[in-house]
Scaffold this motif. Structure first.
Motif, PDB file in Angstrom:
ATOM      1  N   GLN A   1       0.818  -1.213   0.000  1.00 16.32           N
ATOM      2  CA  GLN A   1       0.000   0.000   0.000  1.00 16.32           C
ATOM      3  C   GLN A   1       0.853   1.265   0.000  1.00 16.32           C
ATOM      4  N   LEU A   2       1.819   1.330   0.895  1.00 16.16           N
ATOM      5  CA  LEU A   2       2.662   2.514   0.980  1.00 16.16           C
ATOM      6  C   LEU A   2       3.497   2.677  -0.288  1.00 16.16           C
ATOM      7  N   SER A   3       3.998   1.572  -0.815  1.00 14.98           N
ATOM      8  CA  SER A   3       4.803   1.635  -2.045  1.00 14.98           C
ATOM      9  C   SER A   3       3.990   2.168  -3.212  1.00 14.98           C
ATOM     10  N   LEU A   4       2.777   1.656  -3.394  1.00 15.94           N
ATOM     11  CA  LEU A   4       1.939   2.132  -4.500  1.00 15.94           C
ATOM     12  C   LEU A   4       1.594   3.606  -4.344  1.00 15.94           C
ATOM     13  N   ALA A   5       1.299   4.017  -3.126  1.00 15.69           N
ATOM     14  CA  ALA A   5       0.969   5.432  -2.900  1.00 15.69           C
ATOM     15  C   ALA A   5       2.181   6.315  -3.185  1.00 15.69           C
ATOM     16  N   LEU A   6       3.355   5.879  -2.761  1.00 12.79           N
ATOM     17  CA  LEU A   6       4.560   6.679  -3.002  1.00 12.79           C
ATOM     18  C   LEU A   6       4.921   6.737  -4.484  1.00 12.79           C
ATOM     19  N   ILE A   7       4.719   5.641  -5.195  1.00 12.39           N
ATOM     20  CA  ILE A   7       4.986   5.642  -6.641  1.00 12.39           C
ATOM     21  C   ILE A   7       4.117   6.684  -7.333  1.00 12.39           C
ATOM     22  N   ALA A   8       2.900   6.847  -6.867  1.00 14.10           N
ATOM     23  CA  ALA A   8       1.988   7.824  -7.475  1.00 14.10           C
ATOM     24  C   ALA A   8       2.252   9.243  -6.991  1.00 14.10           C
ATOM     25  N   ILE A   9       2.558   9.406  -5.714  1.00 18.07           N
ATOM     26  CA  ILE A   9       2.619  10.739  -5.112  1.00 18.07           C
ATOM     27  C   ILE A   9       4.029  11.337  -5.091  1.00 18.07           C
ATOM     28  N   ALA A  10       5.065  10.517  -4.954  1.00 16.60           N
ATOM     29  CA  ALA A  10       6.435  11.034  -4.811  1.00 16.60           C
ATOM     30  C   ALA A  10       6.859  11.973  -5.942  1.00 16.60           C
ATOM     31  N   PRO A  11       6.542  11.672  -7.199  1.00 11.23           N
ATOM     32  CA  PRO A  11       6.940  12.643  -8.232  1.00 11.23           C
ATOM     33  C   PRO A  11       6.334  14.035  -8.020  1.00 11.23           C
ATOM     34  N   ALA A  12       5.131  14.098  -7.476  1.00  7.79           N
ATOM     35  CA  ALA A  12       4.525  15.404  -7.197  1.00  7.79           C
ATOM     36  C   ALA A  12       5.277  16.106  -6.071  1.00  7.79           C
ATOM     37  N   VAL A  13       5.652  15.355  -5.044  1.00  9.41           N
ATOM     38  CA  VAL A  13       6.380  15.927  -3.913  1.00  9.41           C
ATOM     39  C   VAL A  13       7.734  16.478  -4.366  1.00  9.41           C
ATOM     40  N   VAL A  14       8.374  15.803  -5.303  1.00 11.08           N
ATOM     41  CA  VAL A  14       9.671  16.253  -5.813  1.00 11.08           C
ATOM     42  C   VAL A  14       9.497  17.373  -6.833  1.00 11.08           C
ATOM     43  N   ALA A  15       8.582  17.213  -7.760  1.00 10.36           N
ATOM     44  CA  ALA A  15       8.481  18.132  -8.896  1.00 10.36           C
ATOM     45  C   ALA A  15       7.882  19.489  -8.551  1.00 10.36           C
ATOM     46  N   ILE A  16       6.899  19.530  -7.692  1.00  8.62           N
ATOM     47  CA  ILE A  16       6.208  20.800  -7.425  1.00  8.62           C
ATOM     48  C   ILE A  16       7.152  21.857  -6.846  1.00  8.62           C
ATOM     49  N   PRO A  17       7.947  21.537  -5.807  1.00  5.87           N
ATOM     50  CA  PRO A  17       8.875  22.578  -5.321  1.00  5.87           C
ATOM     51  C   PRO A  17       9.931  22.971  -6.366  1.00  5.87           C
ATOM     52  N   LEU A  18      10.424  22.001  -7.122  1.00  4.38           N
ATOM     53  CA  LEU A  18      11.416  22.317  -8.150  1.00  4.38           C
ATOM     54  C   LEU A  18      10.811  23.168  -9.264  1.00  4.38           C
ATOM     55  N   ALA A  19       9.568  22.887  -9.615  1.00  7.95           N
ATOM     56  CA  ALA A  19       8.907  23.639 -10.688  1.00  7.95           C
ATOM     57  C   ALA A  19       8.584  25.062 -10.249  1.00  7.95           C
ATOM     58  N   ALA A  20       8.411  25.270  -8.954  1.00 11.13           N
ATOM     59  CA  ALA A  20       8.073  26.610  -8.452  1.00 11.13           C
ATOM     60  C   ALA A  20       9.198  27.608  -8.715  1.00 11.13           C
ATOM     61  N   VAL A  21      10.410  27.100  -8.921  1.00 10.94           N
ATOM     62  CA  VAL A  21      11.545  27.976  -9.192  1.00 10.94           C
ATOM     63  C   VAL A  21      11.478  28.541 -10.609  1.00 10.94           C
ATOM     64  N   ASN A  22      11.004  27.747 -11.547  1.00  5.72           N
ATOM     65  CA  ASN A  22      10.945  28.152 -12.961  1.00  5.72           C
ATOM     66  C   ASN A  22       9.490  28.224 -13.413  1.00  5.72           C
TER      67      ASN A  22
END
Length: 194
Positions: free
Chosen positions: A139-160
């Protein structure tokens, strides 16, 4: 009544005779059980393919976005992972519904009639199996596979940021909200998807 008996008699079978034959009923039930188990296995294979695709594509897109310092490209990664994550949840729900049907239609009645019988779907339904064995590795693995890219990408995208980044961010946030709602809505079914 076999097909040879019918050919010898030169007559079409009476539907009532065929339906009253216990062997016919057993064959139909066995065919239904087998086809539903096969469907579960196919859905499990599709689910695995979706997980692999999600990890591969979202990682590659995230890498390209970081390399090119593109906020909009970074936000494509969560878009892909959340869409595929929602499809994975959908497969889990379908698998769980078929499993529940097999428990109620086949394994439950067999367990009532045959002392000591515990079918696969009944055994895997036990709460201690579901929670202890599936929470972290599944359960945790599937949720992280779906959500982790958002957690990483959103702060990085806020810069540009530019208008495209804001549009893609809005879509990502809507997909994230949808994913979390679906995950919560079908939590009990997702825990029983074998």
């Amino acid at each position: 009544m076999t097909s040879e008996d019918l050919r010898e008699a030169g007559d079409r079978p009476d539907l009532e005779q065929v339906l009253a034959d216990p062997k016919f009923a057993a064959d139909v039930l066995l065919a239904e059980y087998k086809s539903l188990r096969d469907e579960i296995l196919k859905k499990m294979d599709h689910r695995t393919s979706l997980v692999v695709c999600s990890v591969t594509v979202s990682s590659a897109v995230l890498g390209f976005g970081i390399d090119r310092k593109s906020g909009a490209l970074l936000l494509v990664s969560p878009l892909v992972s959340l869409l595929l994550g929602t499809l994975i949840l959908f497969h889990n729900v379908q698998i769980a519904e078929i499993s529940r049907y097999l428990r109620r239609r086949f394994e439950g009645p067999l367990a009532e009639r045959i002392d000591g019988f515990v079918g696969w779907h009944v055994n895997k339904r036990e709460p201690e199996y579901r929670f202890a064995r599936r929470l972290l590795p599944y359960q945790l693995s599937l949720a992280l596979i779906a959500i982790a890219p958002a957690v990483v990408a959103i702060p990085l995208a806020a810069v540009n940021t530019n208008w495209v980044t804001w549009v893609v961010l809005g879509v990502d946030l809507a997909l994230l909200a949808n994913y979390v709602a679906q995950f919560a809505r079908y939590r009990s079914l997702n825990q029983t998807a074998t």
